[in-house]
Structure formats: structure tokens, C-alpha cells
Design a protein around this motif. Structure first.
Motif, mmCIF file in Angstrom:
data_model
loop_
_atom_site.group_PDB
_atom_site.id
_atom_site.type_symbol
_atom_site.label_atom_id
_atom_site.label_comp_id
_atom_site.label_asym_id
_atom_site.label_seq_id
_atom_site.Cartn_x
_atom_site.Cartn_y
_atom_site.Cartn_z
ATOM 1 N N GLU A 132 55.857 15.335 -4.545
ATOM 2 C CA GLU A 132 57.139 15.384 -5.267
ATOM 3 C C GLU A 132 58.214 14.600 -4.530
ATOM 4 O O GLU A 132 59.046 13.930 -5.148
ATOM 5 C CB GLU A 132 57.585 16.839 -5.452
ATOM 6 C CG GLU A 132 56.737 17.620 -6.436
ATOM 7 C CD GLU A 132 57.167 19.078 -6.529
ATOM 8 O OE1 GLU A 132 58.145 19.456 -5.851
ATOM 9 O OE2 GLU A 132 56.522 19.830 -7.285
ATOM 10 N N GLU A 135 57.675 11.019 -5.221
ATOM 11 C CA GLU A 135 58.104 10.698 -6.584
ATOM 12 C C GLU A 135 59.623 10.595 -6.678
ATOM 13 O O GLU A 135 60.151 9.748 -7.412
ATOM 14 C CB GLU A 135 57.552 11.751 -7.549
ATOM 15 C CG GLU A 135 56.028 11.651 -7.719
ATOM 16 C CD GLU A 135 55.450 12.809 -8.509
ATOM 17 O OE1 GLU A 135 56.186 13.791 -8.752
ATOM 18 O OE2 GLU A 135 54.263 12.724 -8.881
ATOM 19 N N GLN A 136 60.330 11.428 -5.915
ATOM 20 C CA GLN A 136 61.797 11.333 -5.878
ATOM 21 C C GLN A 136 62.236 10.021 -5.235
ATOM 22 O O GLN A 136 63.188 9.378 -5.701
ATOM 23 C CB GLN A 136 62.370 12.528 -5.116
ATOM 24 C CG GLN A 136 62.197 13.856 -5.835
ATOM 25 C CD GLN A 136 62.496 15.050 -4.948
ATOM 26 O OE1 GLN A 136 63.010 14.905 -3.831
ATOM 27 N NE2 GLN A 136 62.160 16.249 -5.410
ATOM 28 N N TRP A 137 61.559 9.635 -4.161
ATOM 29 C CA TRP A 137 61.871 8.357 -3.526
ATOM 30 C C TRP A 137 61.662 7.199 -4.499
ATOM 31 O O TRP A 137 62.479 6.285 -4.573
ATOM 32 C CB TRP A 137 60.985 8.149 -2.299
ATOM 33 C CG TRP A 137 61.281 9.032 -1.130
ATOM 34 C CD1 TRP A 137 62.427 9.735 -0.888
ATOM 35 C CD2 TRP A 137 60.407 9.308 -0.030
ATOM 36 N NE1 TRP A 137 62.322 10.426 0.297
ATOM 37 C CE2 TRP A 137 61.105 10.179 0.851
ATOM 38 C CE3 TRP A 137 59.121 8.893 0.310
ATOM 39 C CZ2 TRP A 137 60.533 10.644 2.039
ATOM 40 C CZ3 TRP A 137 58.556 9.361 1.486
ATOM 41 C CH2 TRP A 137 59.248 10.221 2.345
ATOM 42 N N ALA A 140 64.312 7.111 -7.182
ATOM 43 C CA ALA A 140 65.605 6.662 -6.651
ATOM 44 C C ALA A 140 65.567 5.217 -6.179
ATOM 45 O O ALA A 140 66.593 4.705 -5.704
ATOM 46 C CB ALA A 140 66.024 7.573 -5.494
#
Length: 201
Positions: A132, A135-137, A140
Motif C-alpha cells: 500500500e 501504491e501511495q508513492w 503521488a
């Protein structure tokens, strides 16, 4: 309490060596006790069964490993710095605790017959959390799109091989053991490969 802690540490140190050399089935509680300077009965006061001792050894390996995995979720650092530190920490464990790493590897290669439930319960949730974070990296724009699961698998394989397959490496290199220079070269190479995989184009 200090005496108990010291005795447990002595038992665990001998257990790691024996399990790494003989595997779970081949290891003998009596031999571990003798090499630790204890009677079998004394050892079994601390660890009543061979499985309990084996699981404690693996718990220690996994505790260290998961602590390093948890560091990937630090929002205060850049993804590149986190990945670099993670690789360095995993290689340091392979350099400093090669026998412990081999015990874990042998358990997994054997199908995780004894320790499978603990791996599922402890590794899988943290792996999902780290995925997760990746996936956030990606969302962004901090790293390139990458399959985080397989990138982590690759990091594990590359770093742990310097403990688990060091015998093959030393045979190929023509020496008795891996040196600090070998680990430094491995660190530089693995970091370069991983950071290239997540670099924005």
C-alpha cells in the motif's frame, strides 16, 4: 533474571548453529544442551520441546526481519532513502546473522511445515501494508509504477542470498568466506538496481 537471560542466550546461540547445520529433523536437543554446557533436563526447563526451541529461533529471525520491513512506512523520508536503508539493513543481517538466516531459509525451502502459520499471520499483513505504501508513492508520482510485491521478493532474494548461499559464492570466488568488501559491493549493486527500477523516466 540476568542468569536466566544469559542461559537462554547460550541455548539459542547453540540452537541456531545446530539447526543451520542439521535442519530441524536432524537437530538433537541432547546435542544442543551438551554444546551449551547444560543437561538436557536443564535445557528443557527453558524450552520444553525441540519445536518450542526451533520456533523461538525463527521468532527471533522474523522479529528482526519485520522490524526492518516496518521501516518502509516512514512518511518523513523519501522512497529512495527508505529503500536504500532497507537494503542496507537486510544485508547487514545477512552479514552478522548468517546462521539465523539459513535456519529460516531451510524452513521455507522445506515447505514451512513447522512455521508456516506464523509466516502467514505475521508476514502477510505487513507485506500488504508495505505494498500500500508503494501504491501511495506511485499515485503521488514519487516513484515509477512498479510491481511492489515482486520488487520486495527480489530484494529479499538478493540480500538473503549472501547468507543462505554464501557457500556457493565463496566457492566461485575462491576463498573461505565473504568479506566486508563483498558486502559493500553487493550493497552498491543492489541499491543501484532497485533505485533504477523505481526511478521516474
Amino acid at each position: 533474571m540476568l542468569q536466566r537471560d544469559r542461559l537462554e542466550a547460550d541455548i539459542l546461540a547453540e540452537a541456531v548453529r545446530t539447526f543451520a547445520e542439521c535442519g530441524y529433523e536432524g537437530a538433537s536437543i541432547a546435542v544442543i544442551a551438551e554444546n551449551a554446557g547444560l543437561s538436557k533436563q536443564n535445557l528443557m526447563y527453558y524450552f520444553p520441546t525441540k519445536q518450542a526451541l526451533y520456533e523461538r529461533v525463527l521468532d527471533n529471525v522474523l522479529d528482526d526481519w519485520l522490524e526492518r520491513m516496518a521501516s518502509l512506512a516512514d512518511p518523513a523520508q523519501s522512497p529512495q532513502d527508505l529503500l536504500r536503508a532497507y537494503i542496507q539493513a537486510k544485508l547487514r543481517f545477512s552479514r552478522e546473522q548468517p546462521l539465523a538466516s539459513r535456519v529460516y531459509a531451510m524452513e521455507v525451502i522445506g515447505g514451512a511445515q513447522v512455521y508456516g502459520p506464523q509466516i502467514r499471520e505475521r508476514v502477510v499483513p505487513l507485506l500488504r501494508r508495505d505494498i500500500e505504501v508503494f501504491e501511495q508513492w506511485i499515485a503521488a508520482g514519487r516513484i515509477a509504477p512498479v510491481n511492489a510485491t515482486h520488487l520486495l521478493f527480489a530484494i529479499w532474494a538478493m540480500t538473503q542470498s549472501y547468507a543462505d548461499f554464501s557457500a556457493q559464492m565463496t566457492l566461485v570466488l575462491g576463498r573461505k568466506e565473504l568479506t566486508r568488501r563483498d558486502f559493500d559491493a553487493a550493497e552498491e549493486t543492489i541499491i543501484r538496481m532497485v533505485l533504477a527500477a523505481v526511478a521516474q523516466t
